[in-house]
Design an enzyme around this catalytic site. Structure first.
Site, mmCIF file in Angstrom:
data_model
loop_
_atom_site.group_PDB
_atom_site.id
_atom_site.type_symbol
_atom_site.label_atom_id
_atom_site.label_comp_id
_atom_site.label_asym_id
_atom_site.label_seq_id
_atom_site.Cartn_x
_atom_site.Cartn_y
_atom_site.Cartn_z
ATOM 1 N N GLU A 1 40.517 34.128 21.287
ATOM 2 C CA GLU A 1 39.976 34.978 22.336
ATOM 3 C C GLU A 1 40.547 36.375 22.153
ATOM 4 O O GLU A 1 41.674 36.527 21.669
ATOM 5 C CB GLU A 1 40.422 34.431 23.705
ATOM 6 C CG GLU A 1 39.338 34.398 24.749
ATOM 7 C CD GLU A 1 39.834 33.754 26.040
ATOM 8 O OE1 GLU A 1 39.289 32.714 26.406
ATOM 9 O OE2 GLU A 1 40.770 34.299 26.658
ATOM 10 N N LYS B 1 33.313 27.782 38.069
ATOM 11 C CA LYS B 1 33.575 28.760 37.004
ATOM 12 C C LYS B 1 32.595 28.629 35.844
ATOM 13 O O LYS B 1 32.089 29.612 35.327
ATOM 14 C CB LYS B 1 35.011 28.598 36.490
ATOM 15 C CG LYS B 1 36.005 29.221 37.460
ATOM 16 C CD LYS B 1 37.021 30.078 36.749
ATOM 17 C CE LYS B 1 38.041 30.578 37.763
ATOM 18 N NZ LYS B 1 38.460 31.910 37.646
ATOM 19 N N HIS C 1 42.163 45.134 37.144
ATOM 20 C CA HIS C 1 41.226 44.320 37.909
ATOM 21 C C HIS C 1 40.246 45.275 38.592
ATOM 22 O O HIS C 1 40.648 46.051 39.457
ATOM 23 C CB HIS C 1 41.981 43.485 38.938
ATOM 24 C CG HIS C 1 41.080 42.682 39.824
ATOM 25 N ND1 HIS C 1 40.961 41.333 39.728
ATOM 26 C CD2 HIS C 1 40.229 43.076 40.809
ATOM 27 C CE1 HIS C 1 40.078 40.907 40.618
ATOM 28 N NE2 HIS C 1 39.624 41.951 41.290
ATOM 29 N N LYS D 1 46.550 40.378 45.540
ATOM 30 C CA LYS D 1 46.402 41.823 45.576
ATOM 31 C C LYS D 1 47.272 42.402 46.689
ATOM 32 O O LYS D 1 47.357 41.840 47.773
ATOM 33 C CB LYS D 1 44.939 42.189 45.832
ATOM 34 C CG LYS D 1 43.999 41.694 44.755
ATOM 35 C CD LYS D 1 42.554 41.736 45.237
ATOM 36 C CE LYS D 1 41.642 41.118 44.194
ATOM 37 N NZ LYS D 1 40.277 40.891 44.728
ATOM 38 N N ASN E 1 32.954 36.601 44.111
ATOM 39 C CA ASN E 1 33.462 36.124 45.394
ATOM 40 C C ASN E 1 32.348 36.248 46.417
ATOM 41 O O ASN E 1 31.889 37.350 46.709
ATOM 42 C CB ASN E 1 34.672 36.940 45.840
ATOM 43 C CG ASN E 1 35.859 36.685 44.942
ATOM 44 O OD1 ASN E 1 36.086 35.561 44.513
ATOM 45 N ND2 ASN E 1 36.607 37.719 44.623
ATOM 46 N N LYS F 1 44.427 29.859 21.330
ATOM 47 C CA LYS F 1 44.683 28.950 22.445
ATOM 48 C C LYS F 1 44.325 27.532 22.054
ATOM 49 O O LYS F 1 43.370 27.316 21.301
ATOM 50 C CB LYS F 1 43.832 29.354 23.663
ATOM 51 C CG LYS F 1 44.251 30.656 24.320
ATOM 52 C CD LYS F 1 43.401 30.926 25.544
ATOM 53 C CE LYS F 1 43.907 32.153 26.306
ATOM 54 N NZ LYS F 1 43.070 32.427 27.472
ATOM 55 N N ARG G 1 31.757 36.333 49.600
ATOM 56 C CA ARG G 1 32.193 36.571 50.986
ATOM 57 C C ARG G 1 32.514 38.053 51.119
ATOM 58 O O ARG G 1 32.540 38.767 50.119
ATOM 59 C CB ARG G 1 33.480 35.777 51.261
ATOM 60 C CG ARG G 1 34.572 36.136 50.255
ATOM 61 C CD ARG G 1 35.965 35.697 50.647
ATOM 62 N NE ARG G 1 36.949 36.422 49.861
ATOM 63 C CZ ARG G 1 37.396 36.044 48.665
ATOM 64 N NH1 ARG G 1 36.958 34.935 48.122
ATOM 65 N NH2 ARG G 1 38.269 36.769 48.017
ATOM 66 N N GLY H 1 49.723 28.183 29.298
ATOM 67 C CA GLY H 1 50.423 29.050 28.356
ATOM 68 C C GLY H 1 50.989 28.340 27.138
ATOM 69 O O GLY H 1 51.378 28.982 26.165
ATOM 70 N N GLU I 1 34.571 36.477 37.891
ATOM 71 C CA GLU I 1 33.902 35.594 38.856
ATOM 72 C C GLU I 1 33.254 36.406 39.968
ATOM 73 O O GLU I 1 33.464 37.613 40.073
ATOM 74 C CB GLU I 1 34.897 34.597 39.457
ATOM 75 C CG GLU I 1 36.011 35.259 40.252
ATOM 76 C CD GLU I 1 36.933 34.242 40.928
ATOM 77 O OE1 GLU I 1 36.538 33.087 41.091
ATOM 78 O OE2 GLU I 1 38.036 34.641 41.307
#
Lengths: 465, 169
Positions: free
Chosen positions: A200, A117, A208, A237, A291, A158, A293, A165, A289
């Site tokens: 933030e 990340k 998404h 998802k 992915n 945060k 693949r 959380g 991020e």
């Protein structure tokens, strides 16, 4: 194509999907299976089947060395990892390279750089792709107030050392920020032994959104539009669509550009997805991020572009380049995919493995079903519960929705409980039809409405199972 | 009527617990022939006819054995029998724990771990399975005498393939 024989290191619907494209390209195929998967559609389609190990994935599908040994031992010159299992393990890419088997995916270093990340975020910053705007440690209320004004409310405080959380406080304005700053710091101090806070942007309504890209490994990357995967439960998802029609055209273009910038910089090879959080209220997006693949939801992108992404993956792996430019990729219509999981959505999504006693899939204009299931198929308890994906394509989003609903209505599936009834209720829901959903919608509204029988229903209750 | 893999497994289990020498079942679109003699051929079958399953009773307690694990239409790539003595019902099959390359000796040129006729204990190392240069020793798992080596040296075996037959002591 310079490849001759492809090893498929996966199972289920994606193994079948890969075998289909490989056969169309004239490749010989070898499927590596566990002892639980020796009989099935994939095993019948492949030219040869080898049993890697016993049913547990750790001793079969998840063992890099076993899979590469099998590929080499059966004379394959390429290996497709599908999604899940080993698909994003740099070690698999590296092992394949070491024995001269082409890995149908990115180079090991790319997977490493993007899989971590922090290094992925660094890469994003270097290429001017924004992550969620935030600050460093805030030492005083005054500094926090100034920073929040710059970020724009709402913001979230945060704990620097935090997680899960705790020590998180949302502020919609300066008054709220001042009121909870000390409290947040105290709570952070007592929970984590570190009272430092940072701020933030808080995304009230997030969607998404992700961009499908394919690169040749030499810095050429094309995109196949974007997908919206906001219907999620616990970050899983359930329904995906393309294009993301809730995103204005101008923003969508910036989204594509950001994805291309990032992956061109990384000289990305093969298919990948750049994921973003879309902030509905601010009409802005933030990088999450990459992915590295092919993804479960790739068929909706195939539907709206008419391109076979698996075939393109194989072409790139063969070293034949992309063979197309951005102007060859045109978006037409709208597509929706519903995942069919053998789970009971009325019983906390309890896994429901077992034998499919009746299977009469729908057919019709714009309908595609990617599956390894059929009548008599025993859904094994060892692996993930997805038994197929139903995809509907139409000229418009409304047409895709109505095709999806009639397809689900015509789908006779008996045996295990599945998520199809929930999919029907969701697609028929006024909030989904009106495209007013966010990533929290399913858990906050969709599921409660489904469980209590509220919401819009186009025959959702006539679906068995 | 559709025959499921489970039905075939049930038939094999039934056959194994019976005293029968042969079982021949024929219904529309399906035919199965079971025999306790590995050299037996299905009645009326040419060289390689419809589904023929031969099993050494008692020797294959696992439902995941090679005979039932190979889907139709796929050549089972049966390892060539190194010695072709008829398998006796009470012999125990030692099976491959995973896919890999089978080696009879600890290194090239050295004598084999075991030979036919040699006595073994459960702890006796009988072969190596190699996966990407990682070698795992396979032990006999039973005390007795090696009766058959079923796989050629340096050949790739799959999970569940029979490597040896051992006659228990």
């Amino acid at each position: 194509m310079s490849l001759k024989r492809l090893f498929v290191a996966n199972r289920g619907e994606i193994a079948v999907r890969i075998l289909r494209s490989a056969r169309q390209l004239g490749l010989e195929t070898v499927l590596g299976v566990s002892a639980a998967d020796t009989q099935g559609l994939g095993a019948e389609m492949a030219d040869r089947v080898v049993v890697l190990g016993p049913a547990p994935a750790a001793k079969s599908y998840l063992d890099c060395r076993l899979v590469v040994h099998a590929a080499k031992g059966t004379g394959c010159d390429a290996l497709h990892p599908g999604y899940g299992f080993l698909s994003e393990k740099p070690e698999l890419s590296r092992l394949c390279e070491s024995v001269g088997v082409a890995f149908v995916g990115p180079r090991a270093e790319t997977i490493e750089a993007l899989g971590d990340k922090l290094s992925a975020r660094r890469l994003a910053r270097e290429t001017g792709v924004r992550t969620v705007p935030g600050t460093d440690h805030m030492i005083s209320v005054a500094a926090a107030r100034a920073a929040a004004a710059e970020l724009g409310y709402p913001v979230v405080m945060k704990a620097s050392a935090g997680g899960g959380g705790r020590g998180m406080f949302k502020a919609t304005g300066p008054a709220e920020l001042e009121a909870s700053f000390d409290k947040a710091a105290r709570e952070a101090q007592s929970a984590f032994g570190d009272g430092r806070l940072y701020l933030e942007r808080f995304v009230e309504r997030a969607r998404h959104v992700e961009v499908q890209i394919v690169g040749d490994g030499a810095g050429n990357v094309v995109h196949f539009g974007e997908r919206d995967c906001s219907v999620q439960r616990r970050y899983q998802k359930l329904i995906e669509e393309a294009p993301a029609s809730a995103v204005p055209d101008a923003t969508r273009e910036r989204l594509h550009e950001a994805a291309l910038r990032l992956t061109r910089f990384a000289k990305y090879r093969n298919a990948g997805t750049v994921e973003f959080l879309y902030d509905v209220d601010r009409d802005d997006f933030y990088f999450i991020e990459v992915n590295s693949r092919i993804q479960v939801e790739h068929p909706v992108s195939e539907a709206i572009t008419g391109h076979d992404l698996i075939a393109l993956q194989l072409r790139v792996a063969a070293g034949d380049g992309l063979g197309l430019s951005q102007s060859d990729i045109r978006i037409a219509g709208h597509a929706i995919e519903c995942r069919i999981n053998a789970e009971d959505p009325r019983n906390n999504f309890a896994p429901a493995p077992g034998r499919i006693t009746r299977w009469r899939p729908p057919m019709g204009e714009g309908i595609r079903l990617d599956t390894h299931a059929r009548e008599g198929y025993l859904v094994p308890p060892f692996y993930d519960s997805m038994i197929g994906k139903l995809i509907a394509h139409g000229r418009t989003r409304d047409e895709a929705i109505s095709r999806m609903l009639s397809a689900i209505e015509c789908f006779t599936l008996e045996g295990p409980k599945t998520t199809l009834p929930l999919a029907a209720a969701t697609v028929a829901h006024p909030d989904f039809r009106g495209n007013r959903i966010s990533t929290r919608w399913l858990e906050d509204v969709g599921l409660p409405d489904f469980q209590t029988g509220r919401g819009g229903h186009d025959g959702a209750h006539r679906i068995p199972g | 009527m559709t025959i499921k893999p489970q039905d075939i497994e049930a038939l094999i289990a039934l056959f194994e617990t019976s005293e029968w020498d042969e079982l021949h079942l024929k219904i529309p679109d399906f035919e199965i022939f079971l025999s306790s003699d590995p050299l037996a051929r299905a009645p009326g079958s040419a060289a390689a006819a419809a589904p023929v399953v031969t099993t050494a009773p008692g020797a294959a307690p696992s439902a995941a054995g090679p005979a039932s694990a190979v889907p139709p239409g796929v050549s089972p790539a049966a390892p060539p029998a190194v010695s072709s003595v008829a398998v006796q019902p009470h012999w125990i099959a030692v099976k491959a724990p995973n896919l890999g390359t089978f080696y009879r000796a600890p290194k090239p040129g050295s004598p084999a771990f075991v030979e036919v006729g040699q006595a073994v204990t459960p702890e006796t190392e009988i072969c190596l399975i190699e996966v990407m240069k990682l070698f795992t020793t396979v032990k006999a798992g039973v005390a007795g005498m090696v009766r058959q080596v079923c796989v050629e040296d340096a050949v790739m075996v799959e999970f569940g393939d029979t490597l040896f037959y051992i006659e228990p002591a």
